[in-house]
Design an enzyme around this catalytic site. Structure first.
Site, mmCIF file in Angstrom:
data_model
loop_
_atom_site.group_PDB
_atom_site.id
_atom_site.type_symbol
_atom_site.label_atom_id
_atom_site.label_comp_id
_atom_site.label_asym_id
_atom_site.label_seq_id
_atom_site.Cartn_x
_atom_site.Cartn_y
_atom_site.Cartn_z
ATOM 1 N N LYS A 117 3.142 13.257 5.611
ATOM 2 C CA LYS A 117 2.330 12.886 6.671
ATOM 3 C C LYS A 117 3.356 11.873 7.462
ATOM 4 C CE LYS A 117 1.781 9.767 3.353
ATOM 5 N NZ LYS A 117 1.543 10.199 1.857
ATOM 6 N N LYS A 217 -2.556 9.542 7.924
ATOM 7 C CA LYS A 217 -3.261 10.731 7.576
ATOM 8 C C LYS A 217 -4.556 11.132 8.461
ATOM 9 C CE LYS A 217 -2.523 10.447 2.641
ATOM 10 N NZ LYS A 217 -2.712 9.658 1.488
HETATM 11 N N1 HSE Z 1 -0.168 6.863 -1.608
HETATM 12 C C1 HSE Z 1 -1.090 7.824 -1.421
HETATM 13 C C2 HSE Z 1 -2.458 7.180 -2.153
HETATM 14 C C3 HSE Z 1 -0.874 9.111 -1.916
HETATM 15 O O1 HSE Z 1 -2.640 6.177 -2.676
HETATM 16 O O2 HSE Z 1 -3.649 8.125 -1.799
HETATM 17 C C4 HSE Z 1 0.000 9.850 -1.165
HETATM 18 O O3 HSE Z 1 -0.520 9.990 0.160
#
Ligand code: HSE
Length: 449
Positions: A117, A217
Site C-alpha cells: 500500500k 490504505k
Molecule cells: N501493520 C498493519 C496493521 C498490517 O497493523 O494492520 C499491514 O498493513
C-alpha cells in the site's frame, strides 16, 4: 492470439508465477499455491505453477513448504526478466526497490500482484498508467485490510453505487491497542510495549500508531470509491498516541468506544471529506465491537445501503488468501486477455471526479476534555466562548479531582464546524482557569447500524 482490445491471449495449459520476497506473506502464498494446487485448478480452471521465489539470503527453508528444485533464487532478475514467468508477485515491501522491480516486470509484459500500500499510495498513478500502456493487470487486494476482499468489492460489487461514505478500521495494531485499553483500563504505552514483546506490534510502530498505515490504505479506498486520487499530505491524519486510559473510560461512560477510523464521506456537491483519526463510535454499533487486531470496513452506498466487511487485516494466511485471489485473477487475464478493470483508470491519471474538503470545513460532533481549575464560573466562561462560535453543548460531566484544585471537564457537543471549534479552543486556552490543551476527539454516529 488476441482478445478484447487487442490484448494478447496466451494459450497454455499452465501459468508460471514468480514471487519477490519470501517473508511471512510470501510463505503463506507459497503454502496455498502448493498445498491447494488442485483446489485452485478446480475453482479457477487455471493451473498455477510456482516457478521462482526470490529470497535475498539463501539457503532458506520454511516449515510446511517443500519447494521444487531450483525454485529459490536470490536474484530478482530471474523473476522480473524471466520470459517463462507470466505473473510477478511483489511481497518485498518498502518503496524504492519494489517500485523499480514492478516497473521492470510490467515493461516485460508481466501481470503484477502486490500487497504494497505504501508503494501504491505514493506511485499508484504512474504504475497503473504503465500497466495500462502494457495491457497488463496490477492487482492489489492484499494492500488494504488483508484478507477482507474490499478492493474487489469496491471495484466490482459496488460498481453501480454512488458511495456515500466509508469508515474503516484498517490498522490491526491500533485496534489491538485500543481494544486492550478499553477492556483492561491500561495505558497506551503499557499495551504497546506488551504488544511489541509478543510480536503483535512492530519494533518501530510509528507508521501504525501515527495513523500513516491507515492513511495509505484510505488513499486506495478513496481512489476506488470516488475515482479520484488524494495524496498523503492532503489527508488529515492523527494517530492514537495521545489517547489516554481516561479518554477510554469517559467515552465508555458516555456510551462510546474509541476506534482509529479511516473516513471518507461524500458531502454536498462533489466534495469528499478524507481523514484518519481516533473517533468515538456508539458502543452499540457493529464497528465498536470489532475487537483485537481485526479489521472492518463499513461502506454505505446509495443503492446497497450500509454494508460491513469484517476479518483479519494482516497475518500470513489471511493476507496470502487475498494475494492468491489476485494471482488467480491475473491468470485469467493471461488466459483470456482481459485488461485491468476500468475503475483503475483514476490511478492511471484519470480526471479526478471529486475535490477534497479541508479539515477546517468538516462538520461533526466532538468529545472535549478540559483540565480546569475547580472554581465557580469556569463552566460558564467555556460555555460562553463555545456559544459565541455556534458550538452547542450536548452534555457535560465533571469529576475526578486531578490534584489540589483541578478537575476534568468533559463535554459532548452537537454538530459544529471544525474551524469554529479551533477558534473557540484557542480563546478557551487563554483562560487562566484552563490548564493545558484539551483532548479533542471527533464523534461519528452514522456507523451505528
Ligand atoms: N501493520 C498493519 C496493521 C498490517 O497493523 O494492520 C499491514 O498493513
Amino acid at each position: 492470439m488476441y482478445g478484447k482490445e487487442g490484448v494478447a491471449v496466451v494459450d497454455k495449459s499452465y501459468i508460471n508465477v514468480g514471487i519477490l520476497g519470501w517473508g511471512t506473506v510470501g510463505t503463506g502464498v507459497s503454502k496455498i499455491l502448493m498445498n491447494q494446487h488442485a483446489l485452485i485448478a478446480k475453482n479457477s480452471g487455471t493451473d498455477l505453477n510456482l516457478k521462482k521465489i526470490v529470497k535475498r539470503t539463501l539457503p532458506a527453508t520454511r516449515e510446511g513448504v517443500e519447494l521444487p528444485a531450483d525454485c529459490l533464487t536470490s536474484n530478482p532478475a530471474e523473476v522480473v526478466d524471466n520470459p517463462d514467468i507470466d505473473i510477478v508477485v511483489e511481497l518485498i515491501g518498502g518503496v524504492t526497490e519494489a517500485h523499480s522491480l514492478i516497473r521492470r516486470a510490467i515493461q516485460n509484459g508481466k501481470h503484477v500482484v502486490t500487497a504494497n500500500k505504501a508503494l501504491l499510495a505514493e506511485h499508484g498513478g504512474e504504475l497503473f498508467q504503465l500497466a495500462s500502456e502494457h495491457q497488463v493487470s496490477l492487482n492489489f487486494e492484499a494492500s488494504t485490510a488483508g484478507g477482507i476482499p474490499i478492493i474487489k468489492t469496491l471495484q466490482e460489487s459496488f460498481a453501480g453505487n454512488q458511495i456515500h461514505s466509508l469508515y474503516g478500521i484498517v490498522n490491526g495494531t491500533c485496534n489491538y491497542i485500543l481494544t486492550e485499553m478499553h477492556e483492561h483500563s491500561v495505558n497506551f504505552s503499557d499495551v504497546l510495549k506488551a504488544a511489541q514483546d509478543m510480536g503483535y506490534a512492530e519494533a518501530d510502530p510509528t507508521l501504525d500508531v501515527e495513523g500513516i498505515d491507515a492513511a495509505q490504505k484510505l488513499i486506495l479506498l478513496i481512489a476506488l470509491a470516488y475515482r479520484s486520487s488524494i495524496s498523503l499530505p492532503q489527508l488529515h491524519v492523527e494517530g492514537i498516541t495521545n489517547i489516554t486510559a481516561q479518554e477510554i473510560q469517559y467515552a465508555r461512560e458516555l456510551g462510546y468506544v474509541i476506534k482509529l477510523l479511516a473516513i471518507a464521506k461524500l458531502t454536498d456537491g462533489n466534495c469528499v471529506e478524507a481523514r484518519v483519526h481516533p473517533t468515538l463510535v456508539p458502543e452499540r454499533s457493529l464497528l465498536a465491537n470489532v475487537g483485537g487486531a481485526f479489521n472492518a470496513v463499513c461502506v454505505i452506498g446509495d443503492a446497497v445501503g450500509p454494508t460491513l466487511f469484517y476479518g483479519q487485516g494482516a497475518g500470513e494466511m489471511p493476507t496470502a488468501s487475498a494475494v492468491v485471489a489476485d494471482i488467480i485473477d491475473a491468470a485469467k487475464s493471461v488466459q483470456q486477455g482481459v485488461s485491468a478493470p476500468i475503475s483503475q483508470a483514476w490511478l492511471a491519471g484519470g480526471q479526478a471526479e471529486v475535490g477534497f474538503a479541508s479539515i477546517d470545513d468538516i462538520e461533526t460532533r466532538y468529545y472535549i476534555r478540559f483540565v480546569v481549575a475547580d472554581r465557580p464560573g469556569v463552566l460558564a466562561k467555556i460555555g460562553t466562548i463555545l456559544g459565541n462560535w455556534q458550538i452547542s453543548i450536548a452534555s457535560v460531566i465533571q469529576k475526578d479531582p486531578h490534584g489540589m484544585d483541578t478537575v476534568s471537564l468533559v463535554m459532548l457537543t452537537h454538530t459544529a464546524r471544525e474551524k469554529n471549534m479551533r477558534a473557540a479552543l484557542s480563546q478557551i486556552y487563554a483562560l487562566e482557569e484552563v490548564k493545558g490543551e484539551a483532548q479533542l476527539i471527533r464523534i461519528e454516529e452514522e456507523v451505528a447500524f
